[in-house]
Design a protein around this motif. Structure first.
Motif, PDB file in Angstrom:
ATOM      1  N   SER A 301      -8.862  41.174  85.144  1.00  0.00           N
ATOM      2  CA  SER A 301      -9.784  42.251  84.871  1.00  0.00           C
ATOM      3  C   SER A 301      -8.884  43.183  84.183  1.00  0.00           C
ATOM      4  O   SER A 301      -9.396  43.791  82.935  1.00  0.00           O
ATOM      5  N   GLN A 304      -7.886  41.620  80.627  1.00  0.00           N
ATOM      6  CA  GLN A 304      -8.921  41.556  79.661  1.00  0.00           C
ATOM      7  C   GLN A 304      -9.293  43.218  79.230  1.00  0.00           C
ATOM      8  O   GLN A 304      -9.572  43.128  78.076  1.00  0.00           O
ATOM      9  N   GLU A 308      -9.306  44.655  75.453  1.00  0.00           N
ATOM     10  CA  GLU A 308     -10.481  45.151  74.647  1.00  0.00           C
ATOM     11  C   GLU A 308      -9.916  46.634  74.186  1.00  0.00           C
ATOM     12  O   GLU A 308     -10.617  46.912  73.013  1.00  0.00           O
ATOM     13  N   MET A 328      -7.655  33.833  76.594  1.00  0.00           N
ATOM     14  CA  MET A 328      -8.726  33.681  77.391  1.00  0.00           C
ATOM     15  C   MET A 328      -8.985  32.236  77.602  1.00  0.00           C
ATOM     16  O   MET A 328      -9.645  31.752  78.491  1.00  0.00           O
ATOM     17  N   LYS A 334     -13.791  29.755  80.664  1.00  0.00           N
ATOM     18  CA  LYS A 334     -14.182  30.909  80.020  1.00  0.00           C
ATOM     19  C   LYS A 334     -14.636  30.730  78.531  1.00  0.00           C
ATOM     20  O   LYS A 334     -14.216  31.159  77.716  1.00  0.00           O
ATOM     21  N   GLU A 336     -17.413  30.387  76.815  1.00  0.00           N
ATOM     22  CA  GLU A 336     -18.132  31.430  76.344  1.00  0.00           C
ATOM     23  C   GLU A 336     -17.509  32.616  75.680  1.00  0.00           C
ATOM     24  O   GLU A 336     -17.905  33.216  74.814  1.00  0.00           O
ATOM     25  N   GLU A 337     -16.673  33.137  76.554  1.00  0.00           N
ATOM     26  CA  GLU A 337     -15.823  34.244  76.399  1.00  0.00           C
ATOM     27  C   GLU A 337     -15.091  34.304  75.295  1.00  0.00           C
ATOM     28  O   GLU A 337     -14.886  34.753  74.305  1.00  0.00           O
ATOM     29  N   ASN A 340     -17.162  34.082  71.966  1.00  0.00           N
ATOM     30  CA  ASN A 340     -17.368  35.635  72.017  1.00  0.00           C
ATOM     31  C   ASN A 340     -16.388  36.347  71.112  1.00  0.00           C
ATOM     32  O   ASN A 340     -16.613  37.110  70.334  1.00  0.00           O
ATOM     33  N   ILE A 341     -15.104  36.184  71.525  1.00  0.00           N
ATOM     34  CA  ILE A 341     -13.928  36.738  70.935  1.00  0.00           C
ATOM     35  C   ILE A 341     -14.118  36.241  69.395  1.00  0.00           C
ATOM     36  O   ILE A 341     -13.773  36.933  68.544  1.00  0.00           O
TER      37      ILE A 341
END
Length: 610
Positions: A301, A304, A308, A328, A334, A336-337, A340-341
């Motif tokens: 957490s 990440q 960001e 990631m 991960k 989908e993450e 998204n990036i």
């Protein structure tokens, strides 16, 4: 746009038209955008619900376009929300805030402003508390999140919800942040008056109680004697609170340690917000080190969240987007993450002029068996960067992996034969790649050589083409039986480079050195004579460079150049302008102009064919 009315006075309308035209002409100029936004804000002395519809519509349009171009400018989202509140009220302002926190989810300032707005405009504590919880998820771990947490605590204080206040502090004291100590002091003070079940989880309370009870009766002084007495409930609670306080002090010590470790990097962050100006190299180095630190710490957490944060400041740097995606991808489940990036980097931030992130995104989608999407990503790059060699080669290789060799060749043919997609120099490089594909993948040396031979006359001034052609011949496997045949091929390429190509003299010299090294390493008995002749021609003074003098002569004869050399008592060589060559201009034009002569018809033809 000429008939479009921005509203306001004639003078204001004319100024906005001028500024809007400047933005349309140079949409990447942040300064032009700022002027346009400021002018829109000042229409009719400041917009409100009584302003003209034209002014309101024009200002909204300008803000929408501006924030679509620069979505990470949290201050402008706040100004836009305030503007909408003055024009259309609470719901319109909330919509802008929602768009803002969706665009820059980790902005402490924007979330704090949004929650403050909600507190002032809503009468439902549960709705407000839900918004604060969303904000805590997005920005709660920020090292400088204290304004947000202060606003959350202030809201609960208004409601006199002491249990909620203590629960918030119980979360905050575990977070390494700038003002951790004052939160802990308040937490410790409140803990003295809160029920035991609120202080620790039930299992830990049970463990503390068991330890105290197992210690047996306490010893008390009764006059001159010491008497053992069973512990009463009050004494047990008092002892438990002492132990809980010590446990909380351990939490404080851990948070203090974690805060101190991060302060090394946090203190070096000079620009924690987005701006279009470039970052200093020292700032980028600090972000790299900070990311290294969090990755080693191993908290998903926190790592990440730091990525960001970094990508607000470093949004235009593909280095950090690629690093984030690769990190990631190393985490389990991960996919989908990662997607998204790549999408955020490709569609919003990294300039199309640097397509490496988009190519990496295409490889990722290919890995996920989305082949057509991977091809579409390549085609989208080529729409904006026609003739981009790296992208075309990548698309050809992608087509080969999933459609065979012929599919890859079709990609090259389509690009080379198109009169609009590629310029002359890109086509030369693609032609060399086509030949390399036939050689390396199909294993057909003859077909590859044929491609080089048939296209050589088109690309006489292309360094990539002739370098690839020469190294293609030099790298062919050979033996004592076929070395003489291979020598003929290599010699022919080198002769064409020296006599027919329009390459810069230094490039010809460099390539000749490779050929001379070949002669020494793989030549036969008569090699020394050819080597020494070349050495004189390539490395000797201009007066003994026979081939060069023949190329410079109008009639192709060495004697013509020799006469000019004697008449001028100088060097009639050609000054090579590399930039002009890349533009397709003839390198000999300047020479003839300096001599007061017209350019040869043959030279004009060279320029046209290029």
């Amino acid at each position: 746009m000429a008939d479009y009315t921005f509203g306001g006075t004639d003078e204001e309308n004319a100024e906005l038209k001028k500024l809007n035209a400047e933005v349309l002409e140079d949409p990447d100029s942040f300064e032009n955008w700022e002027k346009l936004v400021r002018a829109a804000e000042s229409l009719e002395g400041g917009l409100n619900r009584n302003s003209s519809p034209q002014s309101i519509v024009a200002t909204r349009d300008i803000y929408d376009r501006f924030l679509a171009k620069f979505p990470l400018l949290f201050g402008y989202w706040k100004k836009y929300a305030d503007l909408e509140f003055s024009i259309a009220g609470t719901e319109a302002a909330e919509l802008v805030y929602e768009r803002g926190v969706a665009s820059i989810t980790n902005s402490v300032d924007l979330w704090t402003n949004y929650c403050s707005f909600k507190v002032e405009t809503s009468h439902d504590p549960d709705v407000i508390r839900e918004l604060f919880e969303r904000g805590a998820t997005c920005v709660g771990l920020d090292f400088l999140a204290h304004p947000f947490w202060d606003k959350y605590l202030e809201f609960e204080e208004r409601l006199e919800a002491q249990d909620k206040i203590f629960a918030i502090l119980d979360r905050v004291v575990h977070i390494p942040m700038h003002q951790y100590a004052r939160y802990f002091e308040r937490y410790r003070h409140l803990a003295q008056h809160r029920p035991l079940p609120e202080l620790l989880p039930a299992d830990m309370l049970s463990q503390f109680r068991s330890e105290i009870e197992n210690e047996g009766p306490t010893t008390v002084q009764a006059g001159a004697q010491q008497v053992k007495a069973d512990r009463g409930e009050l004494e047990i609670e008092r002892e438990m609170r002492t132990r809980i306080d010590n446990f909380h002090l351990e939490i404080f010590a851990r948070t203090q340690t974690e805060t101190t470790k991060r302060w090394t990097y946090e203190s070096e962050i000079k620009r924690p917000y987005f701006h279009v100006t470039e970052l200093d190299e020292s700032q980028m180095v600090n972000w790299r080190k900070y990311l290294d630190f969090e990755e080693v710490e191993g908290d998903y957490s926190r790592t990440q969240f730091l990525y960001e944060r970094c990508l607000v400041t470093c949004a235009y740097y593909d280095e950090f987007w690629l690093r984030y995606a690769r990190w990631m991808l190393a985490q389990p489940n991960k996919e989908e993450e990662v997607r998204n990036i790549y999408q955020r980097a490709s569609m919003l931030y990294v300039p199309i002029s640097r397509p490496s992130v988009r190519l990496q995104y295409a490889y990722f989608e290919e890995m996920c068996d989305r082949i057509e999407l991977a091809k579409d990503i390549h085609q989208a790059i080529l729409v904006n960067l026609p003739g981009h060699i790296e992208t075309i080669v990548s698309l050809a290789n992608l087509s080969r992996r999933h459609g065979g060799l012929e599919a890859a060749i079709e990609v090259y043919k389509a690009q080379i034969e198109s009169p609009l997609q590629c310029d002359h120099y890109a086509k030369a490089a693609l032609c060399a790649e086509w030949a390399r594909l036939l050689w390396k993948i199909k294993g057909s040396v003859d077909e590859a050589r044929k491609v080089f031979q048939q296209n050589a006359h088109w690309y006489l001034d292309s360094r990539p083409f002739w370098i690839s052609y020469l190294f293609f011949e030099l790298e062919q496997p050979t033996s004592a039986e076929n070395e003489s045949a291979q020598y003929k091929h290599i010699k022919q390429v080198h002769d064409d480079i020296r006599r027919k190509s329009q390459l810069p003299p230094l490039t010809i010299k460099d390539l000749s050195h490779y050929y001379m090294a070949y002669l020494l390493e793989r030549g036969t008995k008569g090699t020394a004579k050819e080597y020494m002749t070349l050495d004189r021609e390539i490395n000797g003074p201009f007066s003994v460079q026979t081939t060069m003098k023949q190329k410079l002569a109008e009639d192709g004869r060495e004697a013509s150049t020799q006469r000019r050399l004697m008449m001028e008592n100088g060097h009639p060589g050609v000054e090579v302008d590399e930039a002009a060559i890349r533009r397709g201009e003839n390198p000999y034009t300047k020479y003839y102009q300096q001599q007061g002569e017209q350019q040869l018809p043959s030279d004009t033809q060279v320029c046209r064919s290029s």
